[in-house]
Design a protein around this motif. Structure first.
Motif, PDB file in Angstrom:
ATOM      1  N   MET A  82       0.852  -1.187   0.000  1.00  0.00           N
ATOM      2  CA  MET A  82       0.000   0.000   0.000  1.00  0.00           C
ATOM      3  C   MET A  82       0.890   1.240   0.000  1.00  0.00           C
ATOM      4  SD  MET A  82      -2.993   1.234   2.642  1.00  0.00           S
ATOM      5  CE  MET A  82      -4.072  -0.096   2.205  1.00  0.00           C
ATOM      6  N   MET A  83       0.558   2.167  -0.847  1.00  0.00           N
ATOM      7  CA  MET A  83       1.305   3.411  -0.983  1.00  0.00           C
ATOM      8  C   MET A  83       1.038   4.314   0.219  1.00  0.00           C
ATOM      9  SD  MET A  83       1.124   5.976  -4.292  1.00  0.00           S
ATOM     10  CE  MET A  83       1.448   4.663  -5.454  1.00  0.00           C
ATOM     11  N   ASP A  84       2.069   5.050   0.678  1.00  0.00           N
ATOM     12  CA  ASP A  84       1.820   5.964   1.791  1.00  0.00           C
ATOM     13  C   ASP A  84       1.173   7.253   1.287  1.00  0.00           C
ATOM     14  OD1 ASP A  84       3.705   7.982   1.092  1.00  0.00           O
ATOM     15  OD2 ASP A  84       5.251   7.184   2.399  1.00  0.00           O
ATOM     16  N   LYS A  85       0.671   8.029   2.223  1.00  0.00           N
ATOM     17  CA  LYS A  85      -0.109   9.236   1.909  1.00  0.00           C
ATOM     18  C   LYS A  85       0.668  10.212   1.031  1.00  0.00           C
ATOM     19  CE  LYS A  85      -2.202  13.288   3.960  1.00  0.00           C
ATOM     20  NZ  LYS A  85      -3.196  13.659   4.937  1.00  0.00           N
ATOM     21  N   HIS A  86       1.924  10.479   1.371  1.00  0.00           N
ATOM     22  CA  HIS A  86       2.690  11.486   0.631  1.00  0.00           C
ATOM     23  C   HIS A  86       2.939  11.059  -0.810  1.00  0.00           C
ATOM     24  CE1 HIS A  86       3.089  13.816   4.237  1.00  0.00           C
ATOM     25  NE2 HIS A  86       3.532  12.743   4.885  1.00  0.00           N
ATOM     26  N   GLN A  87       3.200   9.777  -1.007  1.00  0.00           N
ATOM     27  CA  GLN A  87       3.376   9.262  -2.370  1.00  0.00           C
ATOM     28  C   GLN A  87       2.072   9.373  -3.152  1.00  0.00           C
ATOM     29  OE1 GLN A  87       4.649   5.353  -1.099  1.00  0.00           O
ATOM     30  NE2 GLN A  87       6.716   5.685  -1.922  1.00  0.00           N
ATOM     31  N   LEU A  88       0.965   9.002  -2.521  1.00  0.00           N
ATOM     32  CA  LEU A  88      -0.338   9.053  -3.177  1.00  0.00           C
ATOM     33  C   LEU A  88      -0.710  10.476  -3.569  1.00  0.00           C
ATOM     34  CD1 LEU A  88      -3.003   7.898  -4.178  1.00  0.00           C
ATOM     35  CD2 LEU A  88      -3.809   7.900  -1.803  1.00  0.00           C
ATOM     36  N   VAL A  89      -0.511  11.414  -2.662  1.00  0.00           N
ATOM     37  CA  VAL A  89      -0.823  12.818  -2.961  1.00  0.00           C
ATOM     38  C   VAL A  89       0.035  13.308  -4.136  1.00  0.00           C
ATOM     39  CG1 VAL A  89      -0.735  15.180  -2.056  1.00  0.00           C
ATOM     40  CG2 VAL A  89      -1.719  13.343  -0.664  1.00  0.00           C
ATOM     41  N   ALA A  90       1.298  12.895  -4.190  1.00  0.00           N
ATOM     42  CA  ALA A  90       2.170  13.279  -5.309  1.00  0.00           C
ATOM     43  C   ALA A  90       1.669  12.688  -6.630  1.00  0.00           C
ATOM     44  CB  ALA A  90       3.602  12.836  -5.029  1.00  0.00           C
ATOM     45  N   VAL A  91       1.207  11.446  -6.606  1.00  0.00           N
ATOM     46  CA  VAL A  91       0.668  10.803  -7.816  1.00  0.00           C
ATOM     47  C   VAL A  91      -0.590  11.532  -8.285  1.00  0.00           C
ATOM     48  CG1 VAL A  91      -0.462   8.699  -8.685  1.00  0.00           C
ATOM     49  CG2 VAL A  91       1.679   8.538  -7.403  1.00  0.00           C
ATOM     50  N   ILE A  92      -1.484  11.844  -7.351  1.00  0.00           N
ATOM     51  CA  ILE A  92      -2.718  12.558  -7.714  1.00  0.00           C
ATOM     52  C   ILE A  92      -2.372  13.912  -8.321  1.00  0.00           C
ATOM     53  CG2 ILE A  92      -4.798  13.677  -6.808  1.00  0.00           C
ATOM     54  CD1 ILE A  92      -4.920  11.360  -4.726  1.00  0.00           C
TER      55      ILE A  92
ATOM     56  N   GLU B  86      -7.475   4.137  -5.902  1.00  0.00           N
ATOM     57  CA  GLU B  86      -7.680   2.694  -5.981  1.00  0.00           C
ATOM     58  C   GLU B  86      -6.414   1.965  -6.429  1.00  0.00           C
ATOM     59  OE1 GLU B  86     -11.205   2.389  -8.413  1.00  0.00           O
ATOM     60  OE2 GLU B  86     -12.516   2.712  -6.674  1.00  0.00           O
ATOM     61  N   GLY B  87      -5.624   2.597  -7.296  1.00  0.00           N
ATOM     62  CA  GLY B  87      -4.359   2.005  -7.730  1.00  0.00           C
ATOM     63  C   GLY B  87      -3.355   1.906  -6.590  1.00  0.00           C
ATOM     64  N   ALA B  88      -3.502   2.766  -5.591  1.00  0.00           N
ATOM     65  CA  ALA B  88      -2.623   2.751  -4.417  1.00  0.00           C
ATOM     66  C   ALA B  88      -3.219   1.930  -3.280  1.00  0.00           C
ATOM     67  CB  ALA B  88      -2.370   4.186  -3.951  1.00  0.00           C
ATOM     68  N   GLU B  89      -4.329   1.242  -3.566  1.00  0.00           N
ATOM     69  CA  GLU B  89      -5.040   0.411  -2.590  1.00  0.00           C
ATOM     70  C   GLU B  89      -5.669   1.234  -1.465  1.00  0.00           C
ATOM     71  OE1 GLU B  89      -2.625  -2.910  -1.359  1.00  0.00           O
ATOM     72  OE2 GLU B  89      -2.053  -3.353  -3.425  1.00  0.00           O
ATOM     73  N   TRP B  90      -6.107   2.428  -1.804  1.00  0.00           N
ATOM     74  CA  TRP B  90      -6.863   3.288  -0.897  1.00  0.00           C
ATOM     75  C   TRP B  90      -8.306   3.314  -1.387  1.00  0.00           C
ATOM     76  CZ3 TRP B  90      -5.045   7.609   2.486  1.00  0.00           C
ATOM     77  CH2 TRP B  90      -3.720   7.439   2.886  1.00  0.00           C
ATOM     78  N   LYS B  91      -9.229   3.691  -0.509  1.00  0.00           N
ATOM     79  CA  LYS B  91     -10.628   3.884  -0.891  1.00  0.00           C
ATOM     80  C   LYS B  91     -10.784   5.312  -1.414  1.00  0.00           C
ATOM     81  CE  LYS B  91     -12.035   0.983   2.929  1.00  0.00           C
ATOM     82  NZ  LYS B  91     -12.561   1.064   4.288  1.00  0.00           N
ATOM     83  N   PHE B  92     -11.891   5.549  -2.109  1.00  0.00           N
ATOM     84  CA  PHE B  92     -12.218   6.878  -2.626  1.00  0.00           C
ATOM     85  C   PHE B  92     -13.639   7.203  -2.202  1.00  0.00           C
ATOM     86  CE2 PHE B  92     -14.241   9.552  -5.826  1.00  0.00           C
ATOM     87  CZ  PHE B  92     -13.368  10.630  -5.861  1.00  0.00           C
ATOM     88  N   ALA B  93     -13.856   8.420  -1.717  1.00  0.00           N
ATOM     89  CA  ALA B  93     -15.200   8.829  -1.304  1.00  0.00           C
ATOM     90  C   ALA B  93     -15.465  10.262  -1.759  1.00  0.00           C
ATOM     91  CB  ALA B  93     -15.348   8.742   0.214  1.00  0.00           C
ATOM     92  N   VAL B  94     -16.664  10.476  -2.248  1.00  0.00           N
ATOM     93  CA  VAL B  94     -17.103  11.813  -2.629  1.00  0.00           C
ATOM     94  C   VAL B  94     -17.611  12.513  -1.377  1.00  0.00           C
ATOM     95  CG1 VAL B  94     -18.771  13.120  -3.990  1.00  0.00           C
ATOM     96  CG2 VAL B  94     -17.703  11.074  -4.945  1.00  0.00           C
ATOM     97  N   ALA B  95     -17.098  13.696  -1.120  1.00  0.00           N
ATOM     98  CA  ALA B  95     -17.529  14.491   0.032  1.00  0.00           C
ATOM     99  C   ALA B  95     -18.677  15.393  -0.395  1.00  0.00           C
ATOM    100  CB  ALA B  95     -16.366  15.322   0.561  1.00  0.00           C
ATOM    101  N   VAL B  96     -19.717  15.411   0.391  1.00  0.00           N
ATOM    102  CA  VAL B  96     -20.876  16.253   0.092  1.00  0.00           C
ATOM    103  C   VAL B  96     -20.599  17.699   0.500  1.00  0.00           C
ATOM    104  CG1 VAL B  96     -23.337  16.588   0.544  1.00  0.00           C
ATOM    105  CG2 VAL B  96     -22.423  14.285   0.335  1.00  0.00           C
ATOM    106  N   ARG B  97     -19.852  17.863   1.590  1.00  0.00           N
ATOM    107  CA  ARG B  97     -19.477  19.207   2.061  1.00  0.00           C
ATOM    108  C   ARG B  97     -17.960  19.360   1.976  1.00  0.00           C
ATOM    109  NH1 ARG B  97     -21.558  17.629   6.985  1.00  0.00           N
ATOM    110  NH2 ARG B  97     -19.746  18.630   7.883  1.00  0.00           N
ATOM    111  N   ARG B  98     -17.493  20.555   1.708  1.00  0.00           N
ATOM    112  CA  ARG B  98     -16.062  20.825   1.592  1.00  0.00           C
ATOM    113  C   ARG B  98     -15.307  20.366   2.838  1.00  0.00           C
ATOM    114  NH1 ARG B  98     -13.269  25.775  -0.921  1.00  0.00           N
ATOM    115  NH2 ARG B  98     -15.406  26.324  -1.392  1.00  0.00           N
TER     116      ARG B  98
END
Length: 146
Positions: free
Chosen positions: A1-11, A126-138
């Protein structure tokens, strides 16, 4: 599983590839504030502004994304525009296109797939094995706390 900092960089890299480069923010991991369409013609103008907030919650291994689109038109227009919209759960996928003719007879065209932005973020998560969720509020796509 990719760590947060790597994932944020990929995004961030993938969003830059779409032409919507994100920025760091004190409340979220990434934010995008961009005028996607700004078309002026003889006696009118059309703008479409887009903003989103992305936060990767390490505890839940979930990427939360909130987005907002604002569309404004003013003046007289000579031309045609179209918009198609589909929804999957809470997520809205929207394509906007149009042709406007200015006073000089020139055609102004635009074609924007706003649905590509959340699809890109979701695929990265999902490629980093994380979940994805749409936020209704900012606030749901921002760091908790003050």
């Amino acid at each position: 599983m990719m760590d947060k900092h790597q994932l944020v960089a990929v995004i961030a890299e993938r969003l830059e590839g779409l032409g919507v480069p994100p920025e760091a923010d004190h409340r979220a991991d990434l934010v995008v504030k961009r005028e996607i369409v700004s078309q002026s013609w003889g006696l009118g103008k059309k703008t479409i502004s887009y903003e989103c907030s992305i936060w990767a919650d390490e505890t839940a291994h979930t990427v939360f994304m909130w987005e907002k689109t604002t569309e404004a038109s003013r003046g007289l227009s000579f031309g045609a525009g179209s918009s198609s919209c589909s929804q999957s759960g809470k997520q809205v996928h929207r394509k906007v296109s149009g042709i406007y003719y200015g006073a000089d007879g020139q055609a102004h065209k635009f074609n924007v797939d706003l649905g590509a932005i959340p699809k890109t973020v979701k695929a990265a998560a999902e490629g980093a094995e994380w979940k994805f969720a749409v936020a209704v509020r900012r606030e749901q796509a921002q760091h908790p706390g003050p």
